[in-house]
Design an enzyme around this catalytic site. Sequence first.
Site, PDB file in Angstrom:
ATOM      1  N   ASP A 194       0.890  -1.154   0.000  1.00  0.00           N
ATOM      2  CA  ASP A 194       0.000   0.000   0.000  1.00  0.00           C
ATOM      3  C   ASP A 194       0.940   1.219   0.000  1.00  0.00           C
ATOM      4  O   ASP A 194       2.096   1.100   0.395  1.00  0.00           O
ATOM      5  CB  ASP A 194      -0.862  -0.053   1.269  1.00  0.00           C
ATOM      6  CG  ASP A 194      -1.846   1.089   1.353  1.00  0.00           C
ATOM      7  OD1 ASP A 194      -2.356   1.484   0.290  1.00  0.00           O
ATOM      8  OD2 ASP A 194      -2.090   1.597   2.454  1.00  0.00           O
ATOM      9  N   LYS A 195       0.470   2.386  -0.444  1.00  0.00           N
ATOM     10  CA  LYS A 195       1.383   3.536  -0.512  1.00  0.00           C
ATOM     11  C   LYS A 195       1.326   4.368   0.770  1.00  0.00           C
ATOM     12  O   LYS A 195       2.258   4.392   1.550  1.00  0.00           O
ATOM     13  CB  LYS A 195       1.068   4.423  -1.740  1.00  0.00           C
ATOM     14  CG  LYS A 195       2.058   5.592  -1.875  1.00  0.00           C
ATOM     15  CD  LYS A 195       1.789   6.429  -3.104  1.00  0.00           C
ATOM     16  CE  LYS A 195       0.641   7.388  -2.893  1.00  0.00           C
ATOM     17  NZ  LYS A 195       0.950   8.519  -1.997  1.00  0.00           N
TER      18      LYS A 195
ATOM     19  N   PHE B 135     -16.955  12.042   2.339  1.00  0.00           N
ATOM     20  CA  PHE B 135     -16.061  11.604   1.267  1.00  0.00           C
ATOM     21  C   PHE B 135     -16.420  10.177   0.864  1.00  0.00           C
ATOM     22  O   PHE B 135     -16.637   9.313   1.702  1.00  0.00           O
ATOM     23  CB  PHE B 135     -14.598  11.648   1.718  1.00  0.00           C
ATOM     24  CG  PHE B 135     -13.654  11.110   0.684  1.00  0.00           C
ATOM     25  CD1 PHE B 135     -13.297  11.878  -0.413  1.00  0.00           C
ATOM     26  CD2 PHE B 135     -13.155   9.809   0.776  1.00  0.00           C
ATOM     27  CE1 PHE B 135     -12.443  11.374  -1.392  1.00  0.00           C
ATOM     28  CE2 PHE B 135     -12.310   9.305  -0.198  1.00  0.00           C
ATOM     29  CZ  PHE B 135     -11.959  10.094  -1.279  1.00  0.00           C
TER      30      PHE B 135
ATOM     31  N   ARG C 135       0.577  15.171  -3.620  1.00  0.00           N
ATOM     32  CA  ARG C 135      -0.832  14.772  -3.641  1.00  0.00           C
ATOM     33  C   ARG C 135      -1.639  16.047  -3.860  1.00  0.00           C
ATOM     34  O   ARG C 135      -1.508  17.003  -3.104  1.00  0.00           O
ATOM     35  CB  ARG C 135      -1.210  14.120  -2.308  1.00  0.00           C
ATOM     36  CG  ARG C 135      -2.663  13.760  -2.220  1.00  0.00           C
ATOM     37  CD  ARG C 135      -2.838  12.360  -1.694  1.00  0.00           C
ATOM     38  NE  ARG C 135      -4.249  12.027  -1.594  1.00  0.00           N
ATOM     39  CZ  ARG C 135      -4.762  11.338  -0.617  1.00  0.00           C
ATOM     40  NH1 ARG C 135      -3.988  10.892   0.354  1.00  0.00           N
ATOM     41  NH2 ARG C 135      -6.038  11.046  -0.583  1.00  0.00           N
TER      42      ARG C 135
ATOM     43  N   ASP D 130      -4.467   6.338  -4.287  1.00  0.00           N
ATOM     44  CA  ASP D 130      -4.078   7.692  -4.695  1.00  0.00           C
ATOM     45  C   ASP D 130      -4.075   7.839  -6.219  1.00  0.00           C
ATOM     46  O   ASP D 130      -4.275   6.899  -6.969  1.00  0.00           O
ATOM     47  CB  ASP D 130      -2.673   7.991  -4.126  1.00  0.00           C
ATOM     48  CG  ASP D 130      -2.456   9.480  -3.915  1.00  0.00           C
ATOM     49  OD1 ASP D 130      -3.211  10.272  -4.497  1.00  0.00           O
ATOM     50  OD2 ASP D 130      -1.530   9.844  -3.173  1.00  0.00           O
TER      51      ASP D 130
ATOM     52  N   ASP E  73      -1.412  -0.997   5.807  1.00  0.00           N
ATOM     53  CA  ASP E  73      -1.622  -0.485   7.170  1.00  0.00           C
ATOM     54  C   ASP E  73      -2.941  -0.970   7.757  1.00  0.00           C
ATOM     55  O   ASP E  73      -3.363  -0.524   8.812  1.00  0.00           O
ATOM     56  CB  ASP E  73      -1.532   1.044   7.207  1.00  0.00           C
ATOM     57  CG  ASP E  73      -2.501   1.691   6.229  1.00  0.00           C
ATOM     58  OD1 ASP E  73      -3.284   0.952   5.597  1.00  0.00           O
ATOM     59  OD2 ASP E  73      -2.475   2.924   6.091  1.00  0.00           O
ATOM     60  N   GLY E  74      -3.622  -1.884   7.066  1.00  0.00           N
ATOM     61  CA  GLY E  74      -4.838  -2.469   7.627  1.00  0.00           C
ATOM     62  C   GLY E  74      -6.085  -1.660   7.399  1.00  0.00           C
ATOM     63  O   GLY E  74      -7.182  -2.124   7.659  1.00  0.00           O
TER      64      GLY E  74
ATOM     65  N   ASP F 221      -7.102  -2.782   3.582  1.00  0.00           N
ATOM     66  CA  ASP F 221      -6.379  -3.865   2.926  1.00  0.00           C
ATOM     67  C   ASP F 221      -6.746  -5.231   3.490  1.00  0.00           C
ATOM     68  O   ASP F 221      -6.109  -6.227   3.163  1.00  0.00           O
ATOM     69  CB  ASP F 221      -4.858  -3.661   3.106  1.00  0.00           C
ATOM     70  CG  ASP F 221      -4.417  -2.279   2.651  1.00  0.00           C
ATOM     71  OD1 ASP F 221      -4.843  -1.864   1.572  1.00  0.00           O
ATOM     72  OD2 ASP F 221      -3.681  -1.605   3.383  1.00  0.00           O
TER      73      ASP F 221
END
Length: 1226
Positions: free
Chosen positions: A498-499, A628, A684, A750, A883-884, A887
């Site tokens: 993951d990023k 969001f 970002r 992202d 990071d959970g 995921d």
Amino acid sequence: MDKEERKTINQGQEDEMEIYGYNLSRWKLAIVSFGVVCTGGFLLLLLYWMPEWRVKATCIRAAVKDCEVVLLRTTDEFKMWFCAKIRFLSLESHPYSNSKSTVDKVSNGHAVHLIENPAEENRHEASKYPQPSSQQIRYFTHHSVKYFWNDTIHNFDFLKGLDEGVSCTSIYEKHSAGLTKGMHAYRRLLYGVNEITVKVPSVLKLLIKEVLNPFYIFQLFSVILWSTDEYYYYALAIVVMSIVSIVSSLYSIRKQYVMLHDMVAAHSTVRVSVCRVNEEIEEIFSTDLVPGDVMVIPLNGTVMPCDAVLINGTCIVNESMLTGESVPVTKTNLPNPSVDVKGTGEELYSPETHKRHTLFCGTTVIQTRFYTGELVKAIVVRTGFSTSKGQLVRSILYPKPTDFKLYRDAYLFLLCLVAVAGIGFIYTIINSILNEVDVGVIIIESLDIITITVPPALPAAMTAGIVYAQRRLKKVGIFCISPQRINICGQLNLVCFDKTGTLTEDGLDLWGIQRVENTRFLLPEENVCNEMLVKSQFVACMATCHSLTKIEGVLSGDPLDLKMFEAIGWVLEEATEEETALHNRIMPTVVRPPKQLLPESTPAENEEMELFELPAIYEIGIVRQFPFSSALQRMSVVARVLGDKKMDAYMKGAPEVIANLCKPETVPVDFEEVLEDYTKQGFRVIALAHRKLESKLTWHKVQNISRDTIENNMDFMGLIIMQNKLKQETPAVLEDLHKANIRTVMVTGDNMLTAVSVARDCGMILPQDKVIIAEALPPKDGKVAKINWHYADSLTQCSNSSAIESEALPIKLVHDSLEDLQFARYHFAMNGKSFSVILEHFQDLVPKLMLHGTVFARMAPDQKTQLVEALQNVDYFVGMCGDGANDCGALKRAHGGISLSELEASVASPFTSKTPSISCVPNLIREGRAALMTSFCVFKFMALYSIIQYFSVTLLYSILSNLGDFQFLFIDLAIILVVVFTMSLNPAWKELVAQRPPSGLISGALLFSVLSQIIICIGFQSLGFFWVKRQPWYEVWHPYSDACNISRNLHWNSSYLYNETEQDARNIQNYENTTVFFISSFQYLIVAIAFSKGKPFRQPCYKNYFFVLSVIILYVFILFIMLHPVASIDQVLQIVCVPYQWRITMLIIVLVNALVSIMMEESVDRWGKCCLSWALGCGKKMPKAKYMYLAQELLVDPEWPPKPQTTTEAKALGKENGSCQIITLT
């Protein structure tokens, strides 16, 4: 009904199963009972282990509709069998089912979706369906889920709640009033108790289940056999070992059950208020909740006992239990399509799609907000094990078996040992009959050879390496809940990362803003907190467009929102309950700038006027929030400046999405270039937009308006540029993985170009590598699906770029030759939408893209799981590090999932790292490789141990002798157990190497190694056995034999006189026995050293001090008793005295054996693979892994990789949607 019918339940889902019907057969039962008596209960055990045999042996096939027992088989690669008994749910006593039609609805399939207005439907259904003879519904339970018979589909199906097939409109129109007490009672009967029950089995139940394990049954058989043969000591040692093993196993299993039970039971029963049809509020236990109940969420919050959809008010929820994200989430009420200006029509409600309006079981509601006088209400949609938490608990209770070649090969290997045992069994019987041995002795000795060949200590030995690896992982802060997966981690050759929060820092820093004025970008500004901008719409958007809330006086929410809000330095205030009651409005959140930022008023000319010159109050109230949504990639709010008549709509989100929703004339012409410039640098970027709303929109209208009505025709205001820094250790870790030939892949939510930029920065994509972006477009307006290929360096972010303009591609690449492209490394990058289109319409391209796919951006949680599956389908061993937060699915599906979050969500992940750093990944792979090599070493050693002992016993059986009880005990306890448990202690090698360990035991080099050692050991044992008979002093031993010819031994030999008859009966003491015992004892130690491999996966064996010490002590002891006999030891071990010259001869045999064994093992390590490849012509063979085979194919494919300026189209026919063709655009 066809009796041979086969039906499928849970079709297309992860737990899809085939179902077969059976009825109990009395005559079959009688035959089985007779068989059980004849086999002394063994047949019963066999049927207990094999559910399929059990059902087929006692039942006859029947139609699924009328059967008494169902046999279930999973459709996955494991093909596991389960059986379940059909039960009946009686509805006769229930007053609500008096017209029988409700039963018809359930038995005829309508229980799959809820009965919505039973009073009306009773009259309609009575004529529609035949009356059942009794009011009973047939069902069975499997893995905590009830499956009811459904006449409509002629199959069993589980009872669904309001989470499937129910429209958003009907949730408001049919379900928002609540249930009558009668309907509630009826549903409770069907759905059962709303609880996730994790029963902690009693110690007795666990003990019986553990003891009935085939391994322990074999041990029991061995112990009985040894006791019969008077091998009491060894039998007792095995019993003690088994008891220790069973007790430790019971302790760990029960501990896991208790932990899971405590996690689930902590909030399992609470009192809740529900609304009934007549608007009365009833207080019931949460265990009595059913789908359709309208639950009142208390003001001070609660732990959700079920999944429910919010229909009134707003809640702030902590979902860390499910997502691993400790940030509170705002949940708003489900949009009511009938009230909305632009209705969503017949949109079906789905907990996944509408997760921003769904309160999930196990999550904590921290605060609620509501209309004055109105309660915060939610409709229960799922209960018990159907809830999201229930499904998580089920996945822990009933995990999928781990499929790993090592374990499959281990079973094959055991079968080979059983075959060898069978040969020995037949040989022993024939030999004993020829020598006229008693029948009792023949039975015992022939069965004994089986217990020798299949070592009872094998499973304990195999798990030792894993247990040690688990302990070492714990020391470096990696916790493991699935120890079997440690071995699999040794095979990982691809890791998905993951990023955000994994490769990069968790938080984002505000780098600056770039506002738009008169459709042109202004220069970037760093400081947002200044007087000039305080009243601008840009800052107003930053101040209001977020989901922040105050919990116990502290601002909390999404880290990005927090950084943005902190940058402007404003103050957020939430009105109290009393203030809301005063205004009769939904509780507003108010934001205002700090006083020092507001423009100062002009000083008064005289003191009397000073009172009137107070600065005007400037504050903004947030009226409505559209949270969001990762699917929409944006959020928006409706706000009003104090004193203004019109309200404002503010929106923020992904720049490409926001630009699409703005008036084209407000978006700067160079928008794409500016955006691309930032994303290429790895920033970002978030875009902001605003518009004034019509004055006719009142507070109450805004509460029911749809977000589509608000989110269009906006004015583009500019960009917020956030910086997401790489973690310090990221580049170094990725470099280590690349050196070890382990592929790395980025999976992120992202922006694409940001992800590509981060991939370049961290070394995932090297500077000279090319990045090909696959932009897939779904079929539209009669046109087939297609993929546009272009290069990241030249990609222009167009909202609807259906074709690529040739000038957008660099000239050098257009003229690049194919050879350059083939030998230059290339990577594919795509977003989640393209990935879904490719999966659906371009199935034959999926494996090719998996081979070089490196960046996957804008990926939803389920797409991450699909990606892991797609990579596994081309035979990659996939690791996943996240990071959970979102995921969980991918972490569970990967071969080795490692969560960097210590929250409860990590129960979904086999590994959890205490330190939130990806440096845990190489550590895990190193330990996995070490554990895997340890498993191979131990397995090879145990195989040699059983073959050496088997051959020793077979040689001795030929002269009607055997090894003595204490000889067995010495070999099995002093040598084997000590060696096995110390040889597993080698730590992992300090760095990852490019070489990978073999994945299975059935590999050429490994088999060659084992077979060569077997031949060497058998050769040297046979040499000793036959050579001793050729010695001049040899005679058939008897208690008076004195081959040593030393007077002092007369006394020693006389010690046997009292025991003469017993010795003669067993014939343990003889020269052959002594010779075979000494040579074989050394052989165990020789193969232990030969097989105890170090570099490149483990530390060298000389660094394993316990192993070195154990081997030295054993060598010294055996050498000592061989060269310098001690009467008492010889008496215990039943060794006879042999001449000193023969002792030296035995020592020479042993030394030559050691030299040959170690040289052979070294040769196999060095040249074994090459020789085997040459001998078997493996060079011409296709590689086993699909991805390697595919890589070879693509090397000679002139159409791959796709060239710039090309489009790949799917074939028009739906049936052939896997095929595609490449068309070059002109």
